[in-house]
Each structure stands twice: as C-alpha cells, then as structure tokens.
Design an enzyme around this catalytic site. Structure first.
Site, mmCIF file in Angstrom:
data_model
loop_
_atom_site.group_PDB
_atom_site.id
_atom_site.type_symbol
_atom_site.label_atom_id
_atom_site.label_comp_id
_atom_site.label_asym_id
_atom_site.label_seq_id
_atom_site.Cartn_x
_atom_site.Cartn_y
_atom_site.Cartn_z
ATOM 1 N N HIS A 193 36.459 -7.219 -12.799
ATOM 2 C CA HIS A 193 36.755 -7.700 -14.152
ATOM 3 C C HIS A 193 35.715 -8.694 -14.676
ATOM 4 C CE1 HIS A 193 41.324 -6.552 -13.978
ATOM 5 N NE2 HIS A 193 40.543 -5.628 -13.429
ATOM 6 N N GLN B 212 32.797 -4.004 -8.773
ATOM 7 C CA GLN B 212 32.430 -3.760 -10.167
ATOM 8 C C GLN B 212 31.241 -4.595 -10.623
ATOM 9 O OE1 GLN B 212 36.036 -4.461 -12.422
ATOM 10 N NE2 GLN B 212 37.184 -2.908 -11.308
ATOM 11 N N TYR C 155 49.695 -1.880 -11.313
ATOM 12 C CA TYR C 155 49.225 -0.632 -10.714
ATOM 13 C C TYR C 155 50.227 -0.099 -9.695
ATOM 14 C CZ TYR C 155 44.693 -1.457 -12.873
ATOM 15 O OH TYR C 155 43.679 -1.655 -13.787
#
Length: 395
Positions: free
Chosen positions: A172, A107, A286
């Site tokens: 994150h 990310q 998750y």
C-alpha cells in the site's frame, strides 16, 4: 499476365538477389513496422474493433509511463528499480542511470513517473518509489532528476517528499503523480495497510498531498497552521490510491483507490475533505466479515465516492480521453484492472459516470497503467514479469 512466364531463369535469379538485397538494406523503421504488423490483434467493443499493437515486450513489471515531447519516445518505470526509454525506431533502451535505490519488497519498487510542466526547459523527470527506513519499514518517496540531452541518465536526483512516518512492511505505497493547471504537484498515497492512519492528520498515510514542484508546501493548503496536522495534506481518508489524472475539461484532479475485498472507488478530492477509509467502505475483509472500524457504507463527516465497485477489479492507472483521433471514445475515462485483467472504459456526462465497458479481457493480462498519447492513441502497460507496452486504436 504472370511476369515469370516472360523471364528466363537467370533473369529470375537476378530479380530474387535484388529483392533480398533491398530487404537487407531496408531501414530499421521498415523492419519495426513489419514486426508490429505481425503482433497486431483486434478485439470487439461497443464502439468498434479495438486494434492492439504490441510495441515492446520483455519489460519487468512495468509500472508507469510518460511521453517525451516532440515524439522522442516513452519513459517507462519497471518496479524492480529500472527506468527505460522506448522509441519507435530503436525499441527499448538499456536502463537509464541516475535512478535512486528503491525498496523492492512485495508491492514496493519504482512506481510512478511524471514530466515537469516546464520539461522542455528544466528537463525534470519526477519519480515516486518505495524507500526503506531505519526501522526496517518503508514509505513512498518522490524526487526529480534532469534527463540528460542524450536521454541516457538522470542527473542530480533530488528528493522533495518523504511519506512519514515509514510504516509499510511492503504494501500500500500508492502512488500517482499529477500536475494541475497551476503547476502544483499532487501525490496520491496509500496507507501502508495501517488502516487507522488514514484518519490521522499527523501522518502522511492514506493522504493526497499537494506541493510546489520543488517540494515546498503551498500557503493555501487546507491544514497549514493547524496544530497536529501535516501541512502537505490536501485530502485524507484514502486507502491505496493507484490511479490519478487531471480532468481536461474541468481542471480537477481525480484519483481512484483499491478497496479491500470490494469497494474500489473513484473520487474527486477536495481541499480538507475526508474520503472515509476505514470508517466508510463498500468492501469487507479479505478473509470475510466487516472492516472492524467501519460504520457502514457511509459515515458522518465523510465524502461518498463518485463511483465504486462492489466487486473489486483491482484498479490501477487512469486516463481521460479528450483527443480528436477517435470521436467514439470522446468523454471516456480509461482505467486499468489488475485482478479483472481488463481495461475499463467509463462513459462520462460531466462528472457523472453513465456507463461501463470492459475491454481486452481476452488477453488475460494485468493492466497496470494507461495513458493517452500525443497521437491520440491509448497506451497500456501490462503488469507481468514479461510485461508489454501496447498501443490501442479503434476502427
């Protein structure tokens, strides 16, 4: 009456040659307008037909945009580390030089962009991005450079903030940049998937930070002078904030954040307040099962979200609609959705969200950012390897 019936073949041929010459001479703006017309689509909505025009394609994982004043174009960040300029008559520019090196794992990459409130004078362009550390991990960094007069480079880039310690293995980072009416810079951060750090006041993970535009800490920040707390912190207990905007009617900063599996939420962060993660959440792991640290959907000493989703749309980007162009959208809050592949429109009554509508789901595109342009149109970036810049209107 048909003209061709009164003209001989040589005259018709001459007319055809003149028409072809006129098309060849036509300015780029005419060519651009015909191309846009060919890529315009309409979709049903509660407020009428949403008209979508594809302004640019071929962007590589675009993340954020900022409008230059005086209709000079839109600056667009691409996650792999490039900054581009889109202009109506010229399309996408080559990469703008002077952008810092970014950490691009997972990310990580080049993230948000914001213009200084005094951009017309200072030419400052602020960027947030993932930056590698000495320990093989990374964190969110913010800095600014001056956009050159020809808009081809950022000069004298200066770092003003680093998320410390650097703890991310690629996830994150957040992050969004928001200037308030007093000129303070708010930086919305993720917790690097290190859940407990959101509650640790000696770390900058999972925090909303408030700074002067040059990086100095304001004297009235809530944790200034408190031993063991970082003075940059405005609020804490956040997970992965990927949306932020200034409410144009109240002047409050709003942010939103990803929950885990469920529990995406919107907050209006107040000074010194704790927004709960990971002690209070509407999400689960998750893999299933409760978050180990969670005490439930609420926890003593924490603030409940203004709004939340039990099923995560994976929200990103945020824009309040206060333009006069489309009265039917007045008092709307637009939010992009990655997993849900839609544009969410929330109806506001003061600070209360009274209704929700999903738009553009037919396109099956991840929406990374949404902004309201100075023309009153809504602009959207799609988060794809072949990303798009879209312009939305209503009829």
């Amino acid at each position: 009456m048909q003209i061709g019936h009164h003209l001989r073949r040589p005259q018709l041929a001459l007319l055809r040659r003149c028409a072809l010459a006129l098309l060849a001479w036509a300015p780029a703006s005419f060519a651009a307008s015909t191309e846009r017309a060919a890529t315009m689509h309409e979709y049903a909505s509660e407020k009428g037909k949403v008209v979508v025009t594809e302004l640019a394609t071929g962007l590589e994982r675009p993340w954020a945009m900022a409008f230059l004043p005086d209709d000079k174009g839109i600056l667009i960040t691409e996650k792999p580390g490039t900054l581009r300029l889109w202009q109506e008559d010229a399309g996408l520019s080559p990469p703008i030089t002077g952008v810092p090196e970014v950490y691009t794992r997972s990310q990580g990459g080049l993230l948000d962009i914001a213009l200084a409130p005094d951009f017309a004078k200072s030419r400052r362009v602020y960027l947030s991005y993932a930056e590698a550390g000495d320990n093989g991990r990374a964190g969110t960094t913010v800095g600014y450079g001056m956009l050159s007069p020809d808009q081809s480079r950022l000069d004298d880039f200066k770092v003003i903030f680093r998320q410390m310690p650097k703890l991310s293995t690629g996830v994150h980072f957040g992050s969004r940049l928001i200037f308030d009416r007093q000129g303070y810079l708010f930086i919305a951060l993720g917790e690097n998937n290190q859940r407990a750090t959101s509650q640790d006041l000696d770390k900058l993970q999972g925090k909303l930070v408030r700074l002067h535009p040059d990086g100095r800490v304001p004297d009235d920040n809530p944790f200034v002078g408190i031993q063991g707390a970082r003075p940059e912190i405005w609020s804490y207990g956040h997970r992965n904030q990927q949306g932020g905007a200034l409410n144009p009617w109240t002047g409050d900063v709003w942010t939103h954040e990803h929950g885990p599996r469920g529990g995406d939420e919107i907050n209006i962060p107040k000074a010194g307040k704790n927004y709960g993660w990971p002690l209070a959440t509407h999400g689960i792991n998750y893999s299933g099962g409760a978050i180990p640290e969670a005490l439930g959907t609420t926890a003593q000493g924490t603030e409940p979200p203004l709004y939340y989703w039990e099923v995560s749309p994976a929200i990103s980007g945020m824009a309040f609609y206060d333009a006069a162009r489309y009265p039917a959208w007045d008092r709307s809050l637009f939010i992009g959705a990655l997993k849900d592949q839609s544009l969410i429109r929330l109806t506001l009554d003061g600070n209360t969200i009274t209704a929700e509508e999903r738009l553009l789901g037919e396109r099956n595109e991840r929406i990374r950012d949404v902004r309201v342009g100075p023309d009153g149109e809504v602009y959207v970036l799609t988060d794809e390897a072949d990303g798009k810049l879209l312009r939305l209107g209503l009829r």
